[in-house]
Design an enzyme around this catalytic site. Structure first.
Site, PDB file in Angstrom:
ATOM      1  N   GLY A  22      57.704  81.127  26.058  1.00 14.98           N
ATOM      2  CA  GLY A  22      57.385  80.022  26.952  1.00 14.98           C
ATOM      3  C   GLY A  22      57.411  80.396  28.413  1.00 14.98           C
ATOM      4  O   GLY A  22      57.397  79.502  29.276  1.00 14.98           O
ATOM      5  N   TYR A  49      44.257  79.557  29.792  1.00 18.39           N
ATOM      6  CA  TYR A  49      44.460  78.578  30.852  1.00 18.39           C
ATOM      7  C   TYR A  49      43.986  77.163  30.539  1.00 18.39           C
ATOM      8  O   TYR A  49      44.371  76.222  31.215  1.00 18.39           O
ATOM      9  CB  TYR A  49      43.816  79.097  32.149  1.00 18.39           C
ATOM     10  CG  TYR A  49      44.470  80.389  32.585  1.00 18.39           C
ATOM     11  CD1 TYR A  49      45.713  80.377  33.192  1.00 18.39           C
ATOM     12  CD2 TYR A  49      43.871  81.619  32.333  1.00 18.39           C
ATOM     13  CE1 TYR A  49      46.340  81.553  33.565  1.00 18.39           C
ATOM     14  CE2 TYR A  49      44.485  82.809  32.697  1.00 18.39           C
ATOM     15  CZ  TYR A  49      45.722  82.763  33.308  1.00 18.39           C
ATOM     16  OH  TYR A  49      46.350  83.929  33.665  1.00 18.39           O
ATOM     17  N   TYR A  84      40.384  87.274  42.375  1.00 16.34           N
ATOM     18  CA  TYR A  84      41.622  87.059  43.117  1.00 16.34           C
ATOM     19  C   TYR A  84      42.758  86.834  42.136  1.00 16.34           C
ATOM     20  O   TYR A  84      42.546  86.729  40.932  1.00 16.34           O
ATOM     21  CB  TYR A  84      41.499  85.906  44.108  1.00 16.34           C
ATOM     22  CG  TYR A  84      41.252  84.528  43.521  1.00 16.34           C
ATOM     23  CD1 TYR A  84      42.313  83.694  43.210  1.00 16.34           C
ATOM     24  CD2 TYR A  84      39.960  84.048  43.315  1.00 16.34           C
ATOM     25  CE1 TYR A  84      42.110  82.413  42.695  1.00 16.34           C
ATOM     26  CE2 TYR A  84      39.737  82.777  42.812  1.00 16.34           C
ATOM     27  CZ  TYR A  84      40.807  81.964  42.501  1.00 16.34           C
ATOM     28  OH  TYR A  84      40.590  80.698  42.001  1.00 16.34           O
TER      29      TYR A  84
END
Length: 430
Positions: free
Chosen positions: A118, A149, A430
């Protein structure tokens, strides 16, 4: 603009990790030992080789402008490598007709020895809570893995194209612009690239501001570019003497044929003439059979500049990921191409963007207000709204994929309003 370094670590993530005898804290970039440990752990996380001392020293200066967080074994002394890393900063994000502050997230790594505990969840949710607490309405990142994501509400909102050109087949079929091309030495190339990109990034949605270390490494004047000796640069100067574009590239031998491949690291142009001239330089370069360029806009005109467009292979892929935190702030910030009036229900498991909203667009501007309607015109999750935000992803396509619950007519109206004049792009990592 908010200084992310002033935002403390998220207490909920700190508490969650403390329960596993892990310490979640800001890295002290004034401490060489702490900063070096962060950077070396970051390199390990991305499967890079052990960085040389000069690279670490340069990167140490580069991260001083960022909010750097490490996860450490409890009571680990300063200088111990973290078992997980993340950093962030606030940067302007270009959206249609405007700029907004974005919480940029980078350097997300978890050690292979600490997987499935986690930690990534604590890192990502901690960044989102930090951004929301600072009043930053959207977060963004570029992803080395595309499956991580979405669970945190991010979605690919800026698709880009990788172009591979067979120069002998493609040929060239465009007039020569009135300006001139000039080679640029590396020191001047860095400053030229920074200046041109800073103009170009305001012209098309999806772009963010660059930074000195990015340009220094790309142009080979700072440590960390393994191809530094091969870097070359060309700029386009218009008929008035103004620099309007720049091309950074390397040449690689094609084995056994005495020909080369040109690999474009960045092509930044602020006028159509500059773009045409720089593409023409690349495709007509002597002894070059192949030209490759990634992170190009999906509407790049190159296939229309050549004699045979079948010589241009276009591979579209995800690149810029966004995550909306404040629905009203982001939707009211940008401009739109068509009127719209509908109720949106946004689902957000983390709660930041959840709610039902009345979106009214007139004369290119939006007004967003909470709504108590029980029958919204469209239902979607925050990741889907984030994908739609810049106008680079089709609402009709998302509806067909089951990501948007709305009629075909409503999806079409959303597309009419949200679609950008030019496809969004993000020309850097980035």
């Amino acid at each position: 603009m908010t200084d992310a370094r002033q935002i403390p670590v998220d207490p909920a993530s700190a508490e969650r990790l403390a329960g596993q005898n892990l310490t979640y804290r800001l890295v002290d970039t004034e401490s060489d030992a702490d900063a070096d440990a962060f950077l070396r752990a970051d390199a390990r996380g991305f499967l890079d080789g052990e960085p040389e001392a000069d690279v670490v020293a340069a990167d140490r200066e580069g991260i001083k402008d960022r909010r750097n967080i490490g996860v450490f074994e409890a009571e680990a002394p300063v200088g111990t490598w973290p078992v997980a890393t993340i950093n962030s900063w606030v940067t302007p994000l270009t959206v249609p007709g405007a700029e907004i502050d974005m919480w940029a997230i980078s350097s997300v790594t978890v050690s292979g020895t600490h997987r499935r505990r986690g930690i990534a969840r604590a890192l990502l949710e901690g960044e989102l809570r930090a951004a929301a607490s600072a009043g930053v309405p959207i977060a963004g990142l570029t992803a080395s893995e595309a499956t991580i994501y979405g669970r945190y509400g991010f979605a690919p909102a800026v698709p880009v194209a990788k172009l591979t050109v067979d120069t002998r087949r493609a040929g060239w079929n465009s007039p020569t612009p009135a300006g001139r091309l000039e080679y640029v030495d590396k020191d001047a190339l860095k400053t030229t690239l920074a200046a041109v990109h800073d103009v170009e990034r305001t012209q098309r949605a999806g772009q963010i501001a660059g930074w000195e270390r990015r340009w220094g490494r790309m142009t080979g004047v700072e440590p960390g570019n393994s191809s530094a000796a091969k870097v070359r640069g060309v700029r386009y100067v218009d008929e008035n003497g103004d620099v309007r574009g720049v091309l950074v590239y390397t040449l690689e031998d094609i084995p056994a044929v005495f020909r080369s491949e040109m690999r474009i690291a960045l092509l930044s142009a602020v006028t159509p003439d500059a773009l045409t001239a720089l593409w023409g330089f690349a495709l007509q370069h002597d002894l070059v059979d192949t030209v490759t360029a990634d992170l190009r806009p999906i509407d790049d005109p190159l296939p229309w500049l050549v004699r045979d467009p079948r010589g241009v292979e276009v591979c579209v892929h995800d690149h810029g990921w966004l995550r909306i935190l404040d629905v009203a702030a982001v939707l009211e910030a940008r401009t739109y191409r068509a009127p719209l009036d509908l109720a949106l229900r946004v689902d957000d498991g983390l709660g930041f963007a959840a709610g039902t909203w009345r979106l009214t667009i007139a004369d290119g501007r939006a007004v967003v207000r909470p709504s108590d309607t029980a029958a919204p015109d469209a239902v979607l999750d925050v990741a889907t709204l984030s994908a739609l935000y810049l106008g680079g992803v089709s609402a009709a396509q998302l509806r067909s994929a089951g990501r948007l619950q709305a009629s075909a007519e409503v999806a079409g109206l959303i597309d009419d309003a949200f679609r950008a004049v030019q496809a969004p792009v993000l020309g850097i990592w980035y």
